[in-house]
Write a protein that holds these residues in place. Structure first.
Motif, PDB file in Angstrom:
ATOM      1  N   ASP A 219       0.813  -1.212   0.000  1.00 24.94           N
ATOM      2  CA  ASP A 219       0.000   0.000   0.000  1.00 24.94           C
ATOM      3  C   ASP A 219       0.848   1.265   0.000  1.00 24.94           C
ATOM      4  O   ASP A 219       0.325   2.363   0.147  1.00 24.94           O
ATOM      5  CB  ASP A 219      -0.949   0.017   1.203  1.00 24.94           C
ATOM      6  N   ASP A 220       2.169   1.139  -0.131  1.00 20.96           N
ATOM      7  CA  ASP A 220       3.033   2.314  -0.261  1.00 20.96           C
ATOM      8  C   ASP A 220       2.943   2.837  -1.686  1.00 20.96           C
ATOM      9  O   ASP A 220       2.766   2.077  -2.632  1.00 20.96           O
ATOM     10  CB  ASP A 220       4.491   1.950   0.056  1.00 20.96           C
ATOM     11  N   GLN A 221       3.094   4.156  -1.851  1.00 20.93           N
ATOM     12  CA  GLN A 221       3.124   4.740  -3.194  1.00 20.93           C
ATOM     13  C   GLN A 221       4.560   5.045  -3.585  1.00 20.93           C
ATOM     14  O   GLN A 221       5.323   5.614  -2.808  1.00 20.93           O
ATOM     15  CB  GLN A 221       2.286   6.013  -3.291  1.00 20.93           C
ATOM     16  N   VAL A 232       6.288  12.615 -14.679  1.00 20.75           N
ATOM     17  CA  VAL A 232       6.171  11.303 -14.051  1.00 20.75           C
ATOM     18  C   VAL A 232       6.333  10.193 -15.089  1.00 20.75           C
ATOM     19  O   VAL A 232       5.626  10.153 -16.097  1.00 20.75           O
ATOM     20  CB  VAL A 232       4.811  11.155 -13.346  1.00 20.75           C
ATOM     21  N   ILE A 233       7.290   9.275 -14.850  1.00 24.14           N
ATOM     22  CA  ILE A 233       7.529   8.158 -15.766  1.00 24.14           C
ATOM     23  C   ILE A 233       7.102   6.827 -15.163  1.00 24.14           C
ATOM     24  O   ILE A 233       6.966   5.838 -15.878  1.00 24.14           O
ATOM     25  CB  ILE A 233       9.025   8.091 -16.158  1.00 24.14           C
ATOM     26  N   MET A 234       6.884   6.779 -13.847  1.00 21.24           N
ATOM     27  CA  MET A 234       6.474   5.541 -13.186  1.00 21.24           C
ATOM     28  C   MET A 234       5.694   5.886 -11.921  1.00 21.24           C
ATOM     29  O   MET A 234       6.152   6.688 -11.114  1.00 21.24           O
ATOM     30  CB  MET A 234       7.692   4.687 -12.840  1.00 21.24           C
ATOM     31  N   ASP A 235       4.480   5.288 -11.764  1.00 15.76           N
ATOM     32  CA  ASP A 235       3.661   5.556 -10.585  1.00 15.76           C
ATOM     33  C   ASP A 235       3.021   4.238 -10.149  1.00 15.76           C
ATOM     34  O   ASP A 235       2.266   3.626 -10.907  1.00 15.76           O
ATOM     35  CB  ASP A 235       2.590   6.599 -10.916  1.00 15.76           C
ATOM     36  N   PHE A 236       3.382   3.794  -8.936  1.00 17.71           N
ATOM     37  CA  PHE A 236       2.857   2.548  -8.364  1.00 17.71           C
ATOM     38  C   PHE A 236       2.165   2.888  -7.058  1.00 17.71           C
ATOM     39  O   PHE A 236       2.754   3.486  -6.173  1.00 17.71           O
ATOM     40  CB  PHE A 236       4.012   1.570  -8.137  1.00 17.71           C
ATOM     41  N   ASP A 237       0.860   2.523  -6.942  1.00 16.70           N
ATOM     42  CA  ASP A 237       0.095   2.931  -5.768  1.00 16.70           C
ATOM     43  C   ASP A 237      -0.821   1.799  -5.330  1.00 16.70           C
ATOM     44  O   ASP A 237      -1.638   1.316  -6.122  1.00 16.70           O
ATOM     45  CB  ASP A 237      -0.733   4.182  -6.107  1.00 16.70           C
ATOM     46  N   GLU A 238      -0.675   1.356  -4.065  1.00 18.80           N
ATOM     47  CA  GLU A 238      -1.530   0.330  -3.470  1.00 18.80           C
ATOM     48  C   GLU A 238      -1.617  -0.930  -4.331  1.00 18.80           C
ATOM     49  O   GLU A 238      -2.683  -1.448  -4.617  1.00 18.80           O
ATOM     50  CB  GLU A 238      -2.926   0.883  -3.220  1.00 18.80           C
ATOM     51  N   GLY A 239      -0.464  -1.395  -4.784  1.00 15.10           N
ATOM     52  CA  GLY A 239      -0.419  -2.637  -5.550  1.00 15.10           C
ATOM     53  C   GLY A 239      -0.832  -2.500  -7.000  1.00 15.10           C
ATOM     54  O   GLY A 239      -0.932  -3.499  -7.710  1.00 15.10           O
ATOM     55  N   VAL A 240      -1.085  -1.265  -7.463  1.00 20.77           N
ATOM     56  CA  VAL A 240      -1.528  -1.046  -8.841  1.00 20.77           C
ATOM     57  C   VAL A 240      -0.517  -0.162  -9.568  1.00 20.77           C
ATOM     58  O   VAL A 240      -0.108   0.876  -9.048  1.00 20.77           O
ATOM     59  CB  VAL A 240      -2.919  -0.378  -8.880  1.00 20.77           C
ATOM     60  N   ASP A 252      11.274  -2.116  -8.705  1.00 20.02           N
ATOM     61  CA  ASP A 252      11.324  -3.097  -7.619  1.00 20.02           C
ATOM     62  C   ASP A 252      10.424  -2.583  -6.505  1.00 20.02           C
ATOM     63  O   ASP A 252      10.766  -1.620  -5.815  1.00 20.02           O
ATOM     64  CB  ASP A 252      12.769  -3.264  -7.133  1.00 20.02           C
ATOM     65  N   ILE A 253       9.244  -3.231  -6.314  1.00 17.64           N
ATOM     66  CA  ILE A 253       8.285  -2.713  -5.340  1.00 17.64           C
ATOM     67  C   ILE A 253       8.672  -3.035  -3.911  1.00 17.64           C
ATOM     68  O   ILE A 253       8.011  -2.583  -2.976  1.00 17.64           O
ATOM     69  CB  ILE A 253       6.866  -3.237  -5.649  1.00 17.64           C
ATOM     70  N   LYS A 254       9.726  -3.829  -3.701  1.00 16.38           N
ATOM     71  CA  LYS A 254      10.229  -4.075  -2.350  1.00 16.38           C
ATOM     72  C   LYS A 254      11.157  -2.954  -1.868  1.00 16.38           C
ATOM     73  O   LYS A 254      11.260  -2.676  -0.688  1.00 16.38           O
ATOM     74  CB  LYS A 254      10.995  -5.400  -2.306  1.00 16.38           C
TER      75      LYS A 254
END
Length: 353
Positions: A219-221, A232-240, A252-254
């Motif tokens: 759930d981290d952005q 913005v070239i990459m945006d990951f929010d709450e698993g999406v 790397d979402i970790k």
């Protein structure tokens, strides 16, 4: 774990947090008719807060910009589904918090000044509005003070003065160095946390911009931008994965680290990554991509110590040294002023996703 990388990936989630939503909504409903006044400087963030907190407390929200009967739609969100088709001037600068309905606009511009209205629908179907009257001012400019009046007679000479010429040349060089140092310090501290890391790679190679962070949750952005305009070239929010501009980018979402595959010359530039959670952090990298094959310059002639032998003091050298010391002192003073002016500025409020 990385997104769209060669290895398999999976999404992670964290159990939702709970809070006293009813008390929050009652408080907001009492003040929903108020128009909040917000003034920011050009280049800063425009935070459009709803005042809600907690995990997934809203089901729908709609934000618009402009007064009158035909405001422009900024963003629509319905049960986590984002419909973002804002006016062209806001492209790449909108960031929403799907849990609270808040919206953040990056890199504010003067023409962003307007009325912003959000219509929020909570999980219990309570509906309220939030309005902001936003004014964006030009960034402060430093006006140099005027020097003493010009006196032509002070420069009258009867013959060429070699020492003066040497001092002028040395002064020009010193000013150039001072400007370069100030630019580096300014870019290093402008709107960011930590220092800017310079990295160099050859075209065709891969590069990983390491954040040094571990143990991130689903759930981290995490978002990455390129250039001074922070596109913005990459945006990951709450698993999406909300936004990804190239298949060569892998996240790397970790750790929040960004890998760029098969570098090209056009990939050179400033990259800034931000991780938004309870301990938000920002990471900046100045990437330089060189051609794969570069010509190595040949070595110059061997050093000849005898060429510098003197039999008497050189007054010009002494003058140059003194001028250099003065120039360095001025450069240090200017750099300290710029450093203190920009120290502590943050690209994005750590409370907003």
């Amino acid at each position: 774990m990385s997104i769209n990388s060669c290895s398999s990936s999976s999404k992670q989630s964290v159990p939702a947090q709970t809070g006293d939503l009813t008390a929050v909504l009652v408080s907001l409903s009492d003040a929903q008719s108020d128009i909040k006044t917000l003034t920011v400087k050009s280049g800063e963030q425009i935070p459009l807060w709803t005042g809600l907190s907690g995990s997934s407390v809203v089901s729908q929200f709609h934000w618009s910009v402009g007064a009158g009967s035909k405001p422009e739609t900024l963003i629509d969100v319905d049960e986590g589904e984002v419909d973002q088709n804002p006016p062209e001037r806001f492209s790449g600068r909108l960031f929403q918090d799907t849990k609270t309905g808040s919206v953040n606009i990056s890199s504010a511009r003067v023409n962003d000044s307007s009325i912003y209205e959000g219509r929020i629908t909570a999980k219990d179907n309570t509906v309220f509005t939030v309005k902001y009257n936003v004014t964006v001012l030009e960034a402060d400019l430093i006006t140099p003070t005027a020097g003493p009046p010009h006196d032509p007679s002070a420069h009258t000479r009867t013959q060429p003065d070699v020492a003066i010429v040497v001092v002028v040349v040395a002064g020009v060089v010193a000013v150039a160095v001072a400007v370069a140092v100030c630019v580096v310090l300014y870019k290093k501290n402008k709107g960011g946390q930590g220092e800017t890391v310079a990295v160099t790679r050859k075209a065709g190679e891969n590069i990983t911009l390491q954040t040094g962070v571990t143990g991130l949750h689903g759930d981290d952005q995490i978002f990455w931008s390129k250039g001074e305009e922070r596109f913005v070239i990459m945006d990951f929010d709450e698993g999406v994965l909300v936004r990804k501009t190239s298949e060569r980018f892998h996240l790397d979402i970790k750790t929040g680290s960004l890998t760029i595959c098969s570098l090209s010359i056009n990939d050179s530039g400033l990259y800034q990554g931000q991780i938004i959670n309870g301990n938000s952090s920002q990471h900046s990298f100045n990437v330089t991509v060189l051609e794969a094959d570069l010509i190595t310059p040949t070595a110059g002639p061997p050093h000849d110590p005898s060429a510098h032998t003197r039999t008497q003091p050189d007054v010009a050298i002494v003058v140059v040294v003194v001028a250099g010391v003065v120039a360095v002192a001025v450069a240090v003073a200017v750099c300290v002023v710029l450093y203190k002016k920009n120290k502590g500025k943050c690209w994005c409020n750590s409370d907003v996703i």
